[in-house]
Design a protein around this motif. Structure first.
Motif, PDB file in Angstrom:
ATOM      1  N   ARG A   1      -3.325  -0.223  10.216  1.00 23.67           N
ATOM      2  CA  ARG A   1      -3.428   0.638   9.225  1.00 23.67           C
ATOM      3  C   ARG A   1      -2.856   0.124   7.953  1.00 23.67           C
ATOM      4  N   ARG A   2      -3.452   0.281   6.704  1.00 25.71           N
ATOM      5  CA  ARG A   2      -2.952  -0.246   5.540  1.00 25.71           C
ATOM      6  C   ARG A   2      -2.066   0.771   4.961  1.00 25.71           C
ATOM      7  N   SER A   3      -1.011  -0.059   4.194  1.00 26.47           N
ATOM      8  CA  SER A   3      -0.078   0.858   3.674  1.00 26.47           C
ATOM      9  C   SER A   3      -0.627   1.524   2.301  1.00 26.47           C
ATOM     10  N   PRO A   4      -0.022   2.337   1.561  1.00 23.90           N
ATOM     11  CA  PRO A   4      -0.633   2.864   0.325  1.00 23.90           C
ATOM     12  C   PRO A   4      -0.205   1.838  -0.847  1.00 23.90           C
ATOM     13  N   GLU A   5       0.548   1.011  -0.667  1.00 25.66           N
ATOM     14  CA  GLU A   5       0.395  -0.389  -1.450  1.00 25.66           C
ATOM     15  C   GLU A   5      -0.736  -1.208  -1.474  1.00 25.66           C
ATOM     16  N   GLN A   6      -1.108  -1.311  -0.271  1.00 29.60           N
ATOM     17  CA  GLN A   6      -2.476  -2.261  -0.089  1.00 29.60           C
ATOM     18  C   GLN A   6      -3.647  -1.654  -0.386  1.00 29.60           C
ATOM     19  N   ILE A   7      -3.647  -0.237  -0.455  1.00 31.29           N
ATOM     20  CA  ILE A   7      -4.788   0.503  -0.834  1.00 31.29           C
ATOM     21  C   ILE A   7      -4.931   0.323  -2.185  1.00 31.29           C
ATOM     22  N   ILE A   8      -3.592   0.828  -2.903  1.00 24.62           N
ATOM     23  CA  ILE A   8      -3.477   0.829  -4.302  1.00 24.62           C
ATOM     24  C   ILE A   8      -3.933  -0.665  -5.009  1.00 24.62           C
TER      25      ILE A   8
END
Length: 103
Positions: free
Chosen positions: A10-17
């Motif tokens: 799962r990607r972290s929110p920082e990675q998604i951003i």
């Protein structure tokens, strides 16, 4: 189908951003390039580069290696300008072989 025992990363929110910001910058760059392509002076310069590419191919087929190298040298500054402005041109195929000696 997922493999048995394989875990989902799962990607972290920082990675998604970060991924979304990259997509935004890519979209802005494409928009800028599209605007540049509509400018009459840039259209003419792109046509010149295409003409140089055709002339290089013809010179190579005709066996005139010195002319092919001279035309390729003329293409470089225009391609560098477009690279600086963010417009991508097709990669020019440089002539192979040694340059002819100029006397």
């Amino acid at each position: 189908m997922a493999k048995k025992g394989a875990k989902r990363i799962r990607r972290s929110p920082e990675q998604i951003i970060a991924d979304l910001e990259k997509q935004i910058t890519d979209l802005k760059n494409r928009s800028k390039a599209k605007e540049l392509k509509q400018d009459p002076s840039h259209k003419a310069a792109i046509a010149v580069v295409r003409g140089l590419d055709k002339a290089i191919e013809e010179a190579k087929e005709g066996g005139n290696n010195a002319l092919a190298h001279a035309l390729a040298d003329g293409r470089e500054p225009i391609a560098a300008y477009f690279a600086d402005t963010g417009l991508e041109l097709p990669k020019g195929r440089r002539p192979r072989g040694r340059r002819a000696k100029t006397a």
